[in-house]
Design a protein around this motif. Structure first.
Motif, PDB file in Angstrom:
ATOM      1  N   GLU A  87      22.487  43.297  53.373  1.00 21.80           N
ATOM      2  CA  GLU A  87      21.846  42.575  54.419  1.00 21.80           C
ATOM      3  C   GLU A  87      20.349  43.464  54.960  1.00 21.80           C
ATOM      4  OE1 GLU A  87      22.546  40.640  58.814  1.00 21.80           O
ATOM      5  OE2 GLU A  87      24.308  41.120  57.681  1.00 21.80           O
ATOM      6  N   PRO A  89      16.178  43.223  56.511  1.00 21.03           N
ATOM      7  CA  PRO A  89      15.278  42.226  57.059  1.00 21.03           C
ATOM      8  C   PRO A  89      14.174  41.814  55.898  1.00 21.03           C
ATOM      9  CG  PRO A  89      15.378  44.233  58.304  1.00 21.03           C
ATOM     10  CD  PRO A  89      15.951  44.662  57.057  1.00 21.03           C
ATOM     11  N   GLU A  90      14.264  40.547  55.701  1.00 25.31           N
ATOM     12  CA  GLU A  90      13.442  39.997  54.448  1.00 25.31           C
ATOM     13  C   GLU A  90      12.110  40.240  54.814  1.00 25.31           C
ATOM     14  OE1 GLU A  90      14.863  36.465  53.025  1.00 25.31           O
ATOM     15  OE2 GLU A  90      16.716  37.353  52.646  1.00 25.31           O
ATOM     16  N   TRP A  91      11.436  40.107  55.902  1.00 27.77           N
ATOM     17  CA  TRP A  91       9.987  40.403  56.099  1.00 27.77           C
ATOM     18  C   TRP A  91       9.301  41.638  55.702  1.00 27.77           C
ATOM     19  CZ3 TRP A  91       8.653  43.608  59.872  1.00 27.77           C
ATOM     20  CH2 TRP A  91       9.610  43.905  60.940  1.00 27.77           C
ATOM     21  N   MET A  92      10.516  42.651  56.041  1.00 28.75           N
ATOM     22  CA  MET A  92       9.906  44.038  55.681  1.00 28.75           C
ATOM     23  C   MET A  92       9.588  44.388  54.442  1.00 28.75           C
ATOM     24  SD  MET A  92      12.163  46.792  57.913  1.00 28.75           S
ATOM     25  CE  MET A  92      12.488  46.709  59.822  1.00 28.75           C
ATOM     26  N   GLU A  96       7.998  49.944  54.723  1.00 29.35           N
ATOM     27  CA  GLU A  96       8.447  49.724  56.348  1.00 29.35           C
ATOM     28  C   GLU A  96      10.019  50.019  56.443  1.00 29.35           C
ATOM     29  OE1 GLU A  96       5.077  46.719  57.793  1.00 29.35           O
ATOM     30  OE2 GLU A  96       6.661  45.924  56.802  1.00 29.35           O
ATOM     31  N   LEU A  97      10.744  49.720  55.429  1.00 26.69           N
ATOM     32  CA  LEU A  97      12.364  49.744  55.653  1.00 26.69           C
ATOM     33  C   LEU A  97      12.481  51.430  55.743  1.00 26.69           C
ATOM     34  CD1 LEU A  97      14.965  48.562  55.635  1.00 26.69           C
ATOM     35  CD2 LEU A  97      14.940  48.853  53.075  1.00 26.69           C
ATOM     36  N   ASP A  99      10.671  53.714  56.564  1.00 26.01           N
ATOM     37  CA  ASP A  99       9.798  54.298  57.588  1.00 26.01           C
ATOM     38  C   ASP A  99      10.863  53.955  58.823  1.00 26.01           C
ATOM     39  OD1 ASP A  99       7.850  55.449  56.450  1.00 26.01           O
ATOM     40  OD2 ASP A  99       6.472  53.922  56.995  1.00 26.01           O
ATOM     41  N   PHE A 100      11.306  52.728  58.817  1.00 22.49           N
ATOM     42  CA  PHE A 100      12.204  52.309  60.143  1.00 22.49           C
ATOM     43  C   PHE A 100      13.491  53.043  60.145  1.00 22.49           C
ATOM     44  CE2 PHE A 100      15.422  49.474  61.822  1.00 22.49           C
ATOM     45  CZ  PHE A 100      15.087  49.211  62.917  1.00 22.49           C
ATOM     46  N   THR A 101      14.046  53.202  58.812  1.00 22.42           N
ATOM     47  CA  THR A 101      15.201  53.917  58.807  1.00 22.42           C
ATOM     48  C   THR A 101      15.209  55.524  59.196  1.00 22.42           C
ATOM     49  OG1 THR A 101      16.053  52.395  56.964  1.00 22.42           O
ATOM     50  CG2 THR A 101      17.422  53.886  57.272  1.00 22.42           C
ATOM     51  N   ARG A 102      14.134  55.981  58.574  1.00 22.56           N
ATOM     52  CA  ARG A 102      13.677  57.305  58.707  1.00 22.56           C
ATOM     53  C   ARG A 102      13.625  57.548  60.133  1.00 22.56           C
ATOM     54  NH1 ARG A 102       8.277  60.167  56.138  1.00 22.56           N
ATOM     55  NH2 ARG A 102       8.464  62.139  57.223  1.00 22.56           N
ATOM     56  N   ALA A 103      13.209  56.867  61.026  1.00 23.33           N
ATOM     57  CA  ALA A 103      12.995  57.021  62.489  1.00 23.33           C
ATOM     58  C   ALA A 103      14.461  57.370  63.434  1.00 23.33           C
ATOM     59  CB  ALA A 103      12.351  55.580  63.330  1.00 23.33           C
ATOM     60  N   PHE A 104      15.365  56.787  62.455  1.00 25.07           N
ATOM     61  CA  PHE A 104      16.930  57.049  63.136  1.00 25.07           C
ATOM     62  C   PHE A 104      17.527  58.337  62.820  1.00 25.07           C
ATOM     63  CE2 PHE A 104      16.119  52.426  63.683  1.00 25.07           C
ATOM     64  CZ  PHE A 104      16.752  52.259  64.783  1.00 25.07           C
ATOM     65  N   LYS A 127       7.840  43.034  49.425  1.00 22.60           N
ATOM     66  CA  LYS A 127       8.565  42.802  50.896  1.00 22.60           C
ATOM     67  C   LYS A 127      10.197  42.442  50.325  1.00 22.60           C
ATOM     68  CE  LYS A 127       5.394  40.102  53.615  1.00 22.60           C
ATOM     69  NZ  LYS A 127       5.001  38.682  53.965  1.00 22.60           N
TER      70      LYS A 127
END
Lengths: 300, 591
Positions: A87, A89-92, A96-97, A99-104, A127
């Motif tokens: 699962e 996010p399909e639009w990412m 971006e995926l 970068d998003f995970t890296r932020a955490f 995507k």
């Protein structure tokens, strides 16, 4: 080595169905733990409890000494997770995926992520919705491992993947485990995969732990022995020492965890003799343990 | 039940999937209609027969509108099977050895017939209860026809834009046609379709039924053809060869802002703005521009039409385009408020509703996650509402007074200066108070919708039971009000009942706040920082609320205790919703 996971007497029901029944499970750092079991055995339910996605109604769950429901930040910041449904996010886009995970995760290893992206030949500008199932699993795996988590949880990581992708994923896991002090828990119904990758194996059946231990000890503790009886049996003979029997007539194969001499003694009592014995494979052990629960009369 | 053929199996499945929604539509229509009729009876002025009749007629018209509006749009119980995405929701039938005409035609016919039957039964009940001649067959036929078109639009293509366009066009066509028929005769001093004329006004020509039948058959044919393409995989191939995003997905990618990696909070905010906020804001801004554009061109277009020699208008000049900005603005504002729902981004598929595991497994505190999601959605809804409000405000002078006088009997345009003057006359503190009430009110609304969605997902039966009880309680109170106005129930008894209910409500609100706070802290869902923020926001709202009450001329000292507490109770809502938001998110994050 420190204990990372401590599940104690965990039970969980969904409606009238008992998904977990008094499960206890402990795991220490630096090891790979394989969870095996048939569909609906409770593997995913157990993993979801470790992630705090399910609340323990009976028993307790501690990961890194913390309750994953009460302290999700403390637990999840040190875990990498790849879900069975992949699962994402399909639009990412893939980058971006990342970068998003890296932020955490302050421990994010950008060069390791880049290296994995290159080795999987994933296009960062694509995507998620444009990725195939295998590529989606690869992207999810990179997001799960690139911060070098202390605990990596993989739910059926190779489900539905082709052999090449499966090998890539296994390689990545092995690389992660190679780092000292890290731990992997993964569920799978592919017993050869579990046998190849795990240090420990835990077998679940109908929500209960039917077997748990170091893989080598488990394999050494079970034998597959061929038996020849003097009499002809149409039905499996009543052999208490055997977990499972298959064959017909005078020749039968038994999987057992009794010492060989005690097993031989039991066979002799029925007028038979052992003529071949070897360590059982994990698949044979699994089928024997699962079959015993399903067919107690036969096993008895 | 054991289905013995594919036909009975498909019918049985459709019934199983839709029966709860059907029950809700039936109950909602009857309860809503009865409540409106009871309220009309309760508050109609008994001393003025003419106004009394007008009040009751209006109530009956609203009740009938409620019955009809329940059937606008597709059936949600089926739509949610594929997460309300475009395309045939019963796609699991594709692997069954059944012809496409069967797997499409039977469910489509079922829901179409069910919509008509639900209307018929509801109208019949209201007819018996009120004595008004609620139309039966004509409206049921229209509802069936429109439902068939709505469902066909939703099922026959995987494109997201086309169904929206078809639904809007079908609704606009049905609405304008019916309104044109009902308002064909201009009645002085009253609205144009009083119930006493319904038997005549709703006696639609037979050609209508022929057209409706044709439309329904065409809808079935188009849907079967469209679903056949999906079943053959043609639609999938289209998607694979040239990836086309859905309408919402396109909006998600309108602004390409890189994901910040400096902190988890910023990254989560980026995700929520991209997925939940920006699409709403884009829709709002686009709608605002449309309202302004239509307002700009409305006068010249109407003038041109009215000047045409073939056009005859019974009231001097007709309003063809000018009413639309006035109709669109409140609808758009309402739609924006509705788009504020599902801030927690709960996904539904094949009967399962859950929070995305992707987000649930990221290292965020539940309180922080809830706050980020609600605030991101609220900020964008607020911006969209402001855009539409400003657009509506600017359109008023462009449209001129005539249209407002015709629609509502009020020259709004000439009152703009008075409204501006009234706002300018407020002190800075009073203006800030108004802003705080509006902003916190909107955040509370968005959070309340998110909480409702989360609790409905986790405890659906209990929530439905509670909502049903509240609905029934409301209807019972409305009926009691009617009984009291007719002298069946004595006023002191009615007042005592109402007072008791109000105390119960207020006590429930206070107890719920305390319970959720206690439970939230015990489970470590609530943090001290979050709770402090919630208390500060509630305090600001309470102070602003008091100022607004004073501005409205409300004087608390002269009031009874229950009236004073009731009028102050909204000040508690931000706190209640603030603590409920992380608590309810925790229920779906850790099930």
């Amino acid at each position: 080595m420190g204990q990372i996971v401590d599940v104690n007497d965990l039970s969980r029901s969904f409606g009238g169905k008992r998904a977990l029944d008094g499960v206890s499970f402990r795991a220490t750092a630096g090891q790979v733990y394989g969870l095996v079991g048939a569909n609906g055995a409770g593997k995913t339910t157990l993993l979801k409890h470790l992630l705090g996605l399910l609340r323990a109604t009976t028993g307790s769950v501690r990961v890194f000494g913390l309750d994953p429901v009460r302290d999700p930040v403390g637990v999840l910041s040190r875990i990498g997770y790849l879900s069975e449904e992949r699962e994402l996010p399909e639009w990412m886009r893939v980058d971006e995926l990342m970068d998003f995970t890296r932020a955490f995760h302050p421990t994010w290893d950008a060069s390791y992520a880049r290296e994995l992206l290159e080795s999987f030949a994933l296009d960062p500008s694509k995507k998620v919705k444009e990725l195939s199932k295998g590529m989606r699993a690869q992207a999810g795996l990179i997001a799960a491992v690139a911060h070098r988590p202390a605990l990596l949880i993989l739910d059926e990581p190779s489900s539905g993947l082709d052999a090449m992708v499966r090998r890539d994923i296994l390689d990545a896991i092995v690389r992660t485990v190679a780092d000292d002090g890290r731990m992997v828990i993964f569920s799978s119904h592919l017993l050869d995969e579990v046998e190849r990758m795990s240090d420990h194996v835990t077998m679940l059946h109908a929500g209960r732990v039917t077997l748990s231990g170091a893989l080598d000890e488990v394999r050494e503790g079970y034998q597959r022995t061929r038996v020849r009886f003097a009499d002809h049996f149409d039905q499996p003979p009543v052999l208490d020492a055997a977990l499972a029997l298959e064959g017909g007539g005078r020749l039968w194969s038994a999987v057992h965890n009794e010492p060989l001499d005690r097993f031989q003694h039991a066979v002799s009592a029925l007028g038979g003799e052992v003529f071949e014995s070897r360590h059982a494979t994990l698949e044979e052990i699994f089928l024997a343990r699962a079959g015993r629960s399903r067919q107690p009369v036969e096993a008895a | 039940m054991t289905p013995r053929s594919p036909v009975t199996a498909v019918l049985w499945e459709t019934w199983r999937l839709t029966r709860v929604e059907a029950a809700w539509k039936l109950a909602g229509g009857i309860a809503g209609g009865l409540a409106v009729l009871a309220l009309s009876a309760a508050f109609a002025p008994a001393d003025d027969p003419r106004r009394h009749e007008g009040f009751m007629d209006m109530g009956a018209a609203i009740a009938m509108t409620i019955l009809a509006l329940l059937h606008v749009g597709s059936w949600q119980s089926l739509a949610k099977l594929n997460g309300s995405r475009a395309g045939f929701p019963l796609y699991l039938h594709f692997w069954r050895p059944v012809r496409t005409a069967v797997i499409v035609g039977l469910p489509l016919a079922s829901v179409t017939a069910m919509s008509a039957v639900i209307y018929l039964v509801s109208a019949l009940v209201l007819r018996v209860a009120s004595g008004y001649a609620f139309p039966l067959l004509p409206v049921a036929a229209w509802i069936a026809g429109v439902t068939a078109v709505f469902v066909a639009a939703a099922w026959s293509t995987r494109d997201k834009t086309l169904p929206v366009l078809v639904t809007m066009i079908a609704f606009a066509f049905a609405w304008t046609t019916v309104v044109e028929r009902l308002t064909a005769v201009e009645l002085p001093d009253g609205f144009d379709w009083p119930p006493r004329l319904w038997p005549t006004l709703f006696d639609f020509p037979r050609s209508d039924y022929a057209w409706l039948t044709l439309v329904a058959v065409a809808a079935v044919a188009v849907t079967v053809a469209g679903v056949s393409r999906q079943r053959r995989g043609d639609a999938w191939i289209d998607v694979a060869s040239a990836p086309r995003d859905g309408f919402w997905d396109r909006l998600v990618n309108v602004f390409r802002v890189p994901c910040p990696t400096s902190s988890a909070t910023r990254a989560q905010l980026w995700l929520d703005l991209k997925t939940n906020g920006v699409p709403v804001l884009t829709i709002g801004v686009a709608t605002a521009l449309v309202i302004l554009l239509v307002s700009t061109v409305a006068n010249p277009i109407d003038a041109a039409i009215n000047a045409h020699p073939d056009v005859s208008c019974p009231i001097g000049e007709c309003f063809y385009v000018r009413p639309w900005p006035n109709i669109l603005t409140p609808f758009a504002l309402f739609a924006m408020l509705c788009l504020g729902g599902n801030a927690f981004d709960i996904r539904r598929r094949q009967g399962r509703a859950q929070m995305s595991a992707f987000e649930a497994t990221h290292a965020h505190g539940t309180a922080q996650l809830a706050a980020l999601k609600v605030l991101a959605r609220s900020a964008c809804v607020l911006a969209a509402v402001i855009a539409i409000g400003v657009s509506g405000w600017l359109s008023v002078p462009l449209l001129g007074d005539a249209v407002f006088i015709q629609m509502w009997g009020v020259p709004v345009s000439s009152q703009l200066a008075a409204i501006n003057g009234a706002i300018a006359a407020l002190t800075g503190y009073e203006q800030i108070s108004l802003v705080i009430v509006a902003v916190v009110g909107l955040v509370t609304w968005v959070a309340a919708l998110a909480v409702f969605g989360a609790l409905l997902t986790r405890h659906s039966r209990r929530v439905i039971l509670a909502a049903s009880s509240l609905l029934l309680g409301g209807v019972a109170l409305a009926l009691l009000a009617g009984a009291e106005s007719r002298g069946i129930l004595s006023t002191p008894v009615f007042d005592a009942i109402v007072t008791a209910v109000r105390w119960m409500f207020l006590a429930a609100m206070a107890l719920a706040t305390v319970y959720v706070c206690r439970s939230g802290f015990a489970e470590r869902v609530l943090t001290v920082g979050y709770a402090s923020g919630a208390v500060a926001m509630t305090a600001a709202f309470a102070a602003a609320w008091l100022t607004v009450l004073q501005l409205a001329g409300v004087r608390l000292p002269g009031m009874s205790a229950i009236d004073a507490v009731t009028i102050l109770s909204p000040a508690l809502l931000p706190l209640l919703v603030s603590v409920l938001a992380p608590w309810s998110l925790s229920r779906i994050r850790h099930t």
